[in-house]
Design an enzyme around this catalytic site. Structure first.
Site, short mmCIF file in Angstrom:
data_model
loop_
_atom_site.label_atom_id
_atom_site.label_comp_id
_atom_site.label_asym_id
_atom_site.label_seq_id
_atom_site.Cartn_x
_atom_site.Cartn_y
_atom_site.Cartn_z
NE ARG A 85 -3.64 2.51 2.27
CZ ARG A 85 -4.69 2.74 3.04
NH1 ARG A 85 -5.09 1.86 3.94
NH2 ARG A 85 -5.38 3.88 2.91
CG ASN A 99 -10.90 -1.30 -1.54
OD1 ASN A 99 -11.85 -1.19 -2.31
ND2 ASN A 99 -10.85 -0.69 -0.37
CB CYS A 128 -17.83 0.18 -1.18
SG CYS A 128 -17.02 1.68 -0.61
CG ASP A 129 -16.44 1.18 4.47
OD1 ASP A 129 -16.07 1.83 3.48
OD2 ASP A 129 -15.71 1.00 5.46
CE1 TYR A 137 -11.17 6.32 -1.60
CE2 TYR A 137 -13.34 6.18 -0.61
CZ TYR A 137 -11.98 5.88 -0.59
OH TYR A 137 -11.45 5.13 0.44
NE ARG A 186 -6.04 6.34 6.22
CZ ARG A 186 -6.35 6.45 7.51
NH1 ARG A 186 -5.74 7.33 8.28
NH2 ARG A 186 -7.28 5.70 8.04
#
Ligand code: NAD
Ligand code: G6P
Ligand code: MN
Length: 443
Positions: free
Chosen positions: A93, A147, A169-170, A264, A286
């Site tokens: 990530r 994801n 998706c939340d 987003y 992040r």
């Protein structure tokens, strides 16, 4: 009531303890007979597994609990697989977020080149767990939120079209919580209309059950404050970088004020702003914020439980925001016809959009899965943005299937976040090196 057997794939995820605690909190609605954790990293999962074993013995000894790296043990005799894997974990990530910066483009988990790179890694891991599920428990349903959900969902559509995989998706859930606070309601009292792609959509209506429309009131609020609210009702998205994102919705709505945007969209409408912002702290993205925050807290907590041999006084937080996962499981198990925003094949739900696009729309979910609710025609501005983005997602999956360098180059070139074919090519060559064996070979 029937008792269920559940396996969590990605048992070593930072979200596992919160979701297990949420399930314990919901046993009256969704009783468990067995709970298993499965991960391909035994050491990482082992820490959470050992701690949860101690906790469950104290709090729910009636549930059979185990954690394993053996797919046969994990996937035999299960009704639901809750999947949240991250192929490459936080180390990758971090690269998704930092590699694009070298090329003057922002890096993000699911959007732009970072999301494209992650998508290419995720497909292999997802196919692996879907195949285990179908081999050992053919009737099992996978509730997937691994994801990048848009690319994962398109890969499922193309490569495992008849598998029982539901992609969700939340973000719509979290943002609805914020909206409900803005209008003084509970999220359960509100019903939405929504269209888009995953991490790329708009609400067109937010009504209560009596039919009162709140969208104008919420639009007005968001135009001034974004989705920042006084009290944190959306417990998932609270770190400083998320506050910044909620606030930025103010600038997103300014571009297309008729609807309420998904946060987003900032990555597509303001990529230069995001890049510049990241330039202020290129070494601290992040991924670093999570590694020093959520990941550290969750694993520290687990180690403490193990050290004490008891979870008394140090139980994990309940991820109450994740109750939508139980709502989804219940919808399948008990045919509740719950209305949920999900990622499904369009097939006319958005009238002026391709049938074979994976879109995000409200669905009614029952025993046979989701049935999409039609959202009608969408305006040209949103339609054009979505068409560009969905083509990126399709090209990534085609590149994966065909081992095609050319299609991956096209995917990056077409992404609204990448300024030119030249930069796309340089980025691609860098991503190929950085992703190594996680990617299929591109020729
Ligand atoms: P994490 O890295 O802490 O956990 C992921 C786990 O998956 C790791 O323990 C890793 O070893 C495991 N894993 C990787 N590949 C695997 C494979 N092939 N088989 C089995 N296990 C495998 O990540 P996290 O931050 O906790 O997030 C987990 C996932 O959930 C991510 O994909 C994240 O994007 C996703 N997520 C999605 C939503 C949503 O709205 N859809 C919300 C929150 C998190
Ligand atoms: C939201 C999105 C998820 C994403 C998560 C990232 O919930 O819907 O898809 O994975 O944010 O959160 P994080 O805290 O890991 O940055
Ligand atoms: Mn999401």
């Amino acid at each position: 009531m029937k008792k269920f057997s559940v396996v969590i794939a990605g048992g070593g995820s930072t979200f596992t303890p919160g979701i297990v605690m949420m399930m314990l909190d919901n046993l009256d609605r969704f009783p468990l007979r067995t709970l298993k954790l499965y991960d391909n990293d035994g050491d990482r999962q082992g820490i959470l597994g050992e701690a949860l074993e101690i906790l469950l013995k104290e709090q729910a000894p009636e549930i059979d609990f185990l954690y394993t790296t053996d797919p046969e043990v994990a996937f035999t005799d299960v009704d639901f697989c809750m999947a949240h894997i991250r192929v490459g974990k936080y180390a990758m990530r971090e690269k998704d977020e930092k590699v694009p910066l070298r090329h003057g483009v922002f890096g993000q988990e699911t959007c732009g080149p970072g999301g494209i790179a992650y998508g290419m890694r995720s497909i292999t891991g997802m196919l692996e767990i879907i195949d285990y599920m179908e081999k050992y428990s053919p009737d099992c349903w996978m509730l997937n939120y691994s994801n990048p959900a848009a690319i994962v969902a398109e890969a499922c559509r193309v490569l495992r079209p008849s598998s029982k995989v539901l992609n969700i998706c939340d973000m719509p859930v979290g943002t609805l919580r914020r909206m409900s606070q803005i209008v003084g309601k509970t999220p359960e009292e509100l019903e939405v209309r929504y269209f888009g792609l995953n991490h790329f959509g708009w609400w067109t209506s937010v009504k209560d059950k009596e039919g009162h429309e709140y969208i104008d009131q919420i639009r007005e609020y968001v135009s001034e404050n974004g989705y920042l609210t006084q009290i944190e009702v959306d417990t998932q998205h609270t770190d400083p970088s998320w506050q910044e994102t909620h606030k930025k919705a103010k600038d997103i709505i300014a571009v297309a004020p008729e609807y309420l945007p998904n946060t987003y969209l900032k990555y597509y409408l303001y990529p230069d702003y995001v890049f510049e912002h990241m330039q202020g702290h290129p070494e601290f993205t992040r991924a670093n914020e999570v590694m020093q925050g959520r990941e550290k807290n969750v694993f520290d907590h687990a180690r403490e439980i193990i050290k004490n041999g008891s979870a008394k006084g140090i139980a994990f937080d309940i991820d109450s925001h994740a109750t939508f996962i139980v709502d989804l499981a219940r919808a399948i198990a008990f045919n509740t016809h719950e209305r949920m925003v999900m990622i499904v094949e369009n097939n006319g739900a958005i009238a002026n959009f391709p049938d074979d696009a994976m879109v995000e729309v409200p669905c009614i979910v029952g025993t046979d899965g989701p049935e999409a609710l039609t959202q009608g025609q969408i305006p040209a501005f949103q339609q054009a943005l979505m068409f560009q983005q969905v083509t990126v997602e399709k090209l990534v999956v085609e590149a994966y299937v065909e081992n095609s360098y050319q299609k991956m180059w096209q995917a990056l070139t077409l992404s609204k976040t990448v300024p030119s074919a030249q930069i796309a090519k340089e980025l691609l060559d860098d991503l190929i090196i950085e992703n190594g064996e996680y990617w299929p070979e591109l020729r």
